[in-house]
Scaffold this motif. Sequence first.
Motif, PDB file in Angstrom:
ATOM      1  N   TRP A  46       0.849  -1.201   0.000  1.00 45.06           N
ATOM      2  CA  TRP A  46       0.000   0.000   0.000  1.00 45.06           C
ATOM      3  C   TRP A  46       0.877   1.241   0.000  1.00 45.06           C
ATOM      4  O   TRP A  46       0.584   2.208  -0.709  1.00 45.06           O
ATOM      5  CB  TRP A  46      -0.917   0.021   1.219  1.00 45.06           C
ATOM      6  N   ILE A  47       1.934   1.227   0.782  1.00 40.85           N
ATOM      7  CA  ILE A  47       2.849   2.366   0.859  1.00 40.85           C
ATOM      8  C   ILE A  47       3.505   2.594  -0.496  1.00 40.85           C
ATOM      9  O   ILE A  47       3.619   3.729  -0.957  1.00 40.85           O
ATOM     10  CB  ILE A  47       3.909   2.146   1.962  1.00 40.85           C
ATOM     11  N   ALA A  48       3.911   1.518  -1.143  1.00 37.97           N
ATOM     12  CA  ALA A  48       4.569   1.623  -2.447  1.00 37.97           C
ATOM     13  C   ALA A  48       3.587   2.003  -3.554  1.00 37.97           C
ATOM     14  O   ALA A  48       3.999   2.438  -4.626  1.00 37.97           O
ATOM     15  CB  ALA A  48       5.242   0.294  -2.789  1.00 37.97           C
ATOM     16  N   GLY A  49       2.301   1.833  -3.294  1.00 35.48           N
ATOM     17  CA  GLY A  49       1.292   2.173  -4.298  1.00 35.48           C
ATOM     18  C   GLY A  49       1.007   1.056  -5.281  1.00 35.48           C
ATOM     19  O   GLY A  49       0.325   1.263  -6.283  1.00 35.48           O
ATOM     20  N   THR A  50       1.504  -0.159  -5.010  1.00 36.45           N
ATOM     21  CA  THR A  50       1.252  -1.276  -5.920  1.00 36.45           C
ATOM     22  C   THR A  50      -0.081  -1.955  -5.644  1.00 36.45           C
ATOM     23  O   THR A  50      -0.581  -2.693  -6.493  1.00 36.45           O
ATOM     24  CB  THR A  50       2.387  -2.321  -5.850  1.00 36.45           C
ATOM     25  N   GLN A  51      -0.625  -1.721  -4.469  1.00 36.40           N
ATOM     26  CA  GLN A  51      -1.948  -2.240  -4.096  1.00 36.40           C
ATOM     27  C   GLN A  51      -2.676  -1.168  -3.302  1.00 36.40           C
ATOM     28  O   GLN A  51      -2.052  -0.238  -2.791  1.00 36.40           O
ATOM     29  CB  GLN A  51      -1.824  -3.485  -3.217  1.00 36.40           C
ATOM     30  N   LYS A  52      -3.991  -1.322  -3.212  1.00 37.42           N
ATOM     31  CA  LYS A  52      -4.803  -0.452  -2.360  1.00 37.42           C
ATOM     32  C   LYS A  52      -5.696  -1.332  -1.499  1.00 37.42           C
ATOM     33  O   LYS A  52      -6.184  -2.371  -1.959  1.00 37.42           O
ATOM     34  CB  LYS A  52      -5.680   0.477  -3.202  1.00 37.42           C
ATOM     35  N   PRO A  53      -5.941  -0.921  -0.258  1.00 34.09           N
ATOM     36  CA  PRO A  53      -6.829  -1.709   0.600  1.00 34.09           C
ATOM     37  C   PRO A  53      -8.281  -1.568   0.157  1.00 34.09           C
ATOM     38  O   PRO A  53      -8.650  -0.605  -0.526  1.00 34.09           O
ATOM     39  CB  PRO A  53      -6.617  -1.094   1.984  1.00 34.09           C
ATOM     40  N   ASP A  54      -9.101  -2.530   0.579  1.00 37.56           N
ATOM     41  CA  ASP A  54     -10.523  -2.441   0.270  1.00 37.56           C
ATOM     42  C   ASP A  54     -11.167  -1.315   1.080  1.00 37.56           C
ATOM     43  O   ASP A  54     -10.529  -0.702   1.944  1.00 37.56           O
ATOM     44  CB  ASP A  54     -11.218  -3.784   0.506  1.00 37.56           C
ATOM     45  N   ALA A  55     -12.419  -1.055   0.804  1.00 38.90           N
ATOM     46  CA  ALA A  55     -13.121   0.083   1.412  1.00 38.90           C
ATOM     47  C   ALA A  55     -13.183  -0.011   2.936  1.00 38.90           C
ATOM     48  O   ALA A  55     -13.030   1.001   3.635  1.00 38.90           O
ATOM     49  CB  ALA A  55     -14.526   0.198   0.835  1.00 38.90           C
ATOM     50  N   LEU A  56     -13.407  -1.202   3.474  1.00 43.56           N
ATOM     51  CA  LEU A  56     -13.495  -1.356   4.932  1.00 43.56           C
ATOM     52  C   LEU A  56     -12.154  -1.046   5.598  1.00 43.56           C
ATOM     53  O   LEU A  56     -12.098  -0.294   6.567  1.00 43.56           O
ATOM     54  CB  LEU A  56     -13.947  -2.772   5.297  1.00 43.56           C
ATOM     55  N   LYS A  57     -11.088  -1.592   5.057  1.00 46.32           N
ATOM     56  CA  LYS A  57      -9.762  -1.333   5.621  1.00 46.32           C
ATOM     57  C   LYS A  57      -9.389   0.143   5.483  1.00 46.32           C
ATOM     58  O   LYS A  57      -8.830   0.743   6.398  1.00 46.32           O
ATOM     59  CB  LYS A  57      -8.719  -2.222   4.951  1.00 46.32           C
ATOM     60  N   THR A  58      -9.712   0.730   4.345  1.00 43.37           N
ATOM     61  CA  THR A  58      -9.448   2.157   4.144  1.00 43.37           C
ATOM     62  C   THR A  58     -10.174   2.984   5.195  1.00 43.37           C
ATOM     63  O   THR A  58      -9.609   3.910   5.772  1.00 43.37           O
ATOM     64  CB  THR A  58      -9.869   2.605   2.729  1.00 43.37           C
ATOM     65  N   SER A  59     -11.416   2.632   5.472  1.00 45.78           N
ATOM     66  CA  SER A  59     -12.216   3.347   6.467  1.00 45.78           C
ATOM     67  C   SER A  59     -11.588   3.234   7.864  1.00 45.78           C
ATOM     68  O   SER A  59     -11.479   4.232   8.591  1.00 45.78           O
ATOM     69  CB  SER A  59     -13.635   2.773   6.485  1.00 45.78           C
ATOM     70  N   ILE A  60     -11.151   2.049   8.226  1.00 50.54           N
ATOM     71  CA  ILE A  60     -10.545   1.824   9.542  1.00 50.54           C
ATOM     72  C   ILE A  60      -9.237   2.613   9.668  1.00 50.54           C
ATOM     73  O   ILE A  60      -8.991   3.271  10.680  1.00 50.54           O
ATOM     74  CB  ILE A  60     -10.307   0.319   9.773  1.00 50.54           C
ATOM     75  N   ILE A  61      -8.412   2.545   8.630  1.00 50.63           N
ATOM     76  CA  ILE A  61      -7.124   3.250   8.653  1.00 50.63           C
ATOM     77  C   ILE A  61      -7.341   4.758   8.708  1.00 50.63           C
ATOM     78  O   ILE A  61      -6.685   5.464   9.476  1.00 50.63           O
ATOM     79  CB  ILE A  61      -6.272   2.867   7.424  1.00 50.63           C
ATOM     80  N   ALA A  62      -8.269   5.267   7.911  1.00 49.01           N
ATOM     81  CA  ALA A  62      -8.546   6.706   7.873  1.00 49.01           C
ATOM     82  C   ALA A  62      -8.991   7.200   9.247  1.00 49.01           C
ATOM     83  O   ALA A  62      -8.521   8.238   9.726  1.00 49.01           O
ATOM     84  CB  ALA A  62      -9.603   7.011   6.819  1.00 49.01           C
ATOM     85  N   LYS A  63      -9.882   6.451   9.876  1.00 44.47           N
ATOM     86  CA  LYS A  63     -10.358   6.841  11.204  1.00 44.47           C
ATOM     87  C   LYS A  63      -9.205   6.822  12.216  1.00 44.47           C
ATOM     88  O   LYS A  63      -9.061   7.743  13.025  1.00 44.47           O
ATOM     89  CB  LYS A  63     -11.472   5.896  11.651  1.00 44.47           C
ATOM     90  N   HIS A  64      -8.372   5.805  12.142  1.00 43.16           N
ATOM     91  CA  HIS A  64      -7.237   5.658  13.064  1.00 43.16           C
ATOM     92  C   HIS A  64      -6.231   6.801  12.902  1.00 43.16           C
ATOM     93  O   HIS A  64      -5.703   7.315  13.886  1.00 43.16           O
ATOM     94  CB  HIS A  64      -6.557   4.309  12.824  1.00 43.16           C
ATOM     95  N   LEU A  65      -5.968   7.194  11.646  1.00 40.28           N
ATOM     96  CA  LEU A  65      -4.982   8.236  11.371  1.00 40.28           C
ATOM     97  C   LEU A  65      -5.568   9.645  11.384  1.00 40.28           C
ATOM     98  O   LEU A  65      -4.814  10.621  11.343  1.00 40.28           O
ATOM     99  CB  LEU A  65      -4.313   7.984  10.006  1.00 40.28           C
ATOM    100  N   GLY A  66      -6.891   9.760  11.414  1.00 44.34           N
ATOM    101  CA  GLY A  66      -7.529  11.070  11.401  1.00 44.34           C
ATOM    102  C   GLY A  66      -7.417  11.777  10.059  1.00 44.34           C
ATOM    103  O   GLY A  66      -7.280  12.993  10.002  1.00 44.34           O
ATOM    104  N   VAL A  67      -7.477  10.992   8.992  1.00 47.03           N
ATOM    105  CA  VAL A  67      -7.366  11.532   7.629  1.00 47.03           C
ATOM    106  C   VAL A  67      -8.626  11.133   6.868  1.00 47.03           C
ATOM    107  O   VAL A  67      -9.084   9.996   6.997  1.00 47.03           O
ATOM    108  CB  VAL A  67      -6.118  10.935   6.922  1.00 47.03           C
ATOM    109  N   PRO A  68      -9.202  12.041   6.073  1.00 45.47           N
ATOM    110  CA  PRO A  68     -10.380  11.666   5.284  1.00 45.47           C
ATOM    111  C   PRO A  68     -10.082  10.479   4.345  1.00 45.47           C
ATOM    112  O   PRO A  68      -8.998  10.425   3.745  1.00 45.47           O
ATOM    113  CB  PRO A  68     -10.702  12.920   4.478  1.00 45.47           C
ATOM    114  N   GLU A  69     -11.025   9.562   4.244  1.00 52.58           N
ATOM    115  CA  GLU A  69     -10.845   8.370   3.410  1.00 52.58           C
ATOM    116  C   GLU A  69     -10.459   8.720   1.971  1.00 52.58           C
ATOM    117  O   GLU A  69      -9.604   8.067   1.383  1.00 52.58           O
ATOM    118  CB  GLU A  69     -12.126   7.547   3.371  1.00 52.58           C
TER     119      GLU A  69
END
Length: 74
Positions: A46-69
């Motif tokens: 994900w960091i390298a940009g070769t993959q992206k997480p699914d919507a649920l994981k993106t939502s969890i990460i965004a909430k954890h980091l305080g960044v809009p999805e």
Amino acid sequence: MEQKKKTKFRQIYDALPSKAPIAPKSAFVKEIAKLVKVHEVTVRCWIAGTQKPDALKTSIIAKHLGVPENELFS
């Protein structure tokens, strides 16, 4: 050669210091992997940009980091 624009997720990772007793960047990868129950290699993809997480994981990460999805992996 065309450079890809860094995602917000990558920018957060890049902003972490690179040296400490446990490397903050490694700690970040471990924390995110544990948070969304994936392998650390997946987070590094994900960091390298070769993959992206699914919507649920993106939502969890965004909430954890305080960044809009919609900014995290765009």
